[in-house]
Design a protein around this motif. Sequence first.
Motif, PDB file in Angstrom:
ATOM      1  N   VAL A 118     -12.312 -66.147  56.673  1.00 18.45           N
ATOM      2  CA  VAL A 118     -12.441 -65.439  55.397  1.00 18.45           C
ATOM      3  C   VAL A 118     -11.524 -64.218  55.368  1.00 18.45           C
ATOM      4  O   VAL A 118     -10.910 -63.901  54.336  1.00 18.45           O
TER       5      VAL A 118
ATOM      6  N   TRP B 121     -16.376 -62.132  49.938  1.00 21.26           N
ATOM      7  CA  TRP B 121     -16.782 -63.537  49.901  1.00 21.26           C
ATOM      8  C   TRP B 121     -18.299 -63.645  49.922  1.00 21.26           C
ATOM      9  O   TRP B 121     -18.953 -63.194  50.860  1.00 21.26           O
TER      10      TRP B 121
ATOM     11  N   LEU C  95     -15.606 -72.691  57.773  1.00 17.53           N
ATOM     12  CA  LEU C  95     -15.964 -71.345  57.335  1.00 17.53           C
ATOM     13  C   LEU C  95     -16.310 -70.469  58.529  1.00 17.53           C
ATOM     14  O   LEU C  95     -17.127 -70.840  59.371  1.00 17.53           O
TER      15      LEU C  95
ATOM     16  N   ALA D  92     -11.505 -71.832  55.054  1.00 13.87           N
ATOM     17  CA  ALA D  92     -11.558 -70.633  54.212  1.00 13.87           C
ATOM     18  C   ALA D  92     -10.260 -69.847  54.230  1.00 13.87           C
ATOM     19  O   ALA D  92      -9.959 -69.114  53.280  1.00 13.87           O
TER      20      ALA D  92
END
Length: 337
Positions: free
Chosen positions: A60, A65, A55, A300
């Motif tokens: 992302v 998120w 992550l 992610a």
Amino acid sequence: MAYPVFDLHCDTADRLAWQTLPADLRAAGGRDFYGPGDEADPGACRELARNRCHLSLEAVGATPWAQCLACYVPDELSPEQAARFCDHVFAHAEAQAEKNADAVTLARSAADVRPALASGRFVAVRTIENARMFAADLGLVTALAGRGVLMASLTWNAAGPLASGHDSHAGLSPIGASALAEMERAGMALDVSHLNDEGFADVCRLARRPFAASHSNARAVCGHPRNLTDDQFREIRDCGGVVGLNYCCRFLADDGAPETVTFDDVAAHVEHWLDLGGEDVVALGSDFDGCDVPAFLNGAQTMPSFQALLDFRFGETVARKLCAENALAFFERVAAA
């Protein structure tokens, strides 16, 4: 456009903070580095913006998120050590949120999450995995809730001062039952993912508010004891709770491995829960940076392709609920209870 995400569990906060821990706490935790390969490039796992973890803000991308950033407390720490450990991990996470304030909202209550997601931001939600510090001082429940901690579990895998995990068979201790009552008074949700069956039964007897299993799968599909029985899932469903789908290969498929676990293995758990009336219960609980995940979910950055698979298999309504809406609604219910 990608659907918003609200993931109920990851260990990234520990991984990013580990190398800055005081030496005695790092030694008590039993390792110099948190994640595999971190020793080869220690600087690559300290920053939320860009790192080699599952992550990061970079991974992302443009997906709105919300992430429950758990402070995972090792079983080896005493309750007093756990309090210091938690303070350090959260301080590091808070500093990272401030450093990236142009993109990150640090949630201080459930009410902060939905508007931040709607504006396309990354939302950092603080949680605790193994809140053994409560055994040292129950006043920490109120203090940490005031700091913005929205959810906590009472144990990890081993027997602890508050409860037993899945590798032992005692339920909640008296101080654990008191901690649960304090959490409910403070508006902090209970996470039952690591409780054994006896502890789960105690929670069902004692809890008065909705509770979650932040990262657990269906035991009927994969027989690992960390997964939920059908009756346990129904209890969570009926109390207004939520269950986060765990990406851990060992919890997705018997003898699962990153190279062999497929989307069909993941979907089997969702399908089973939908058959149990769980459309408003299922959520995401990746366990990023805490386990081996399937190759197609390795970070992610895989979320857009994963959402496309969910959308194709289950339709947009279920996909949106699973990815964010059910988790959002859960925390809002806890806050209103």
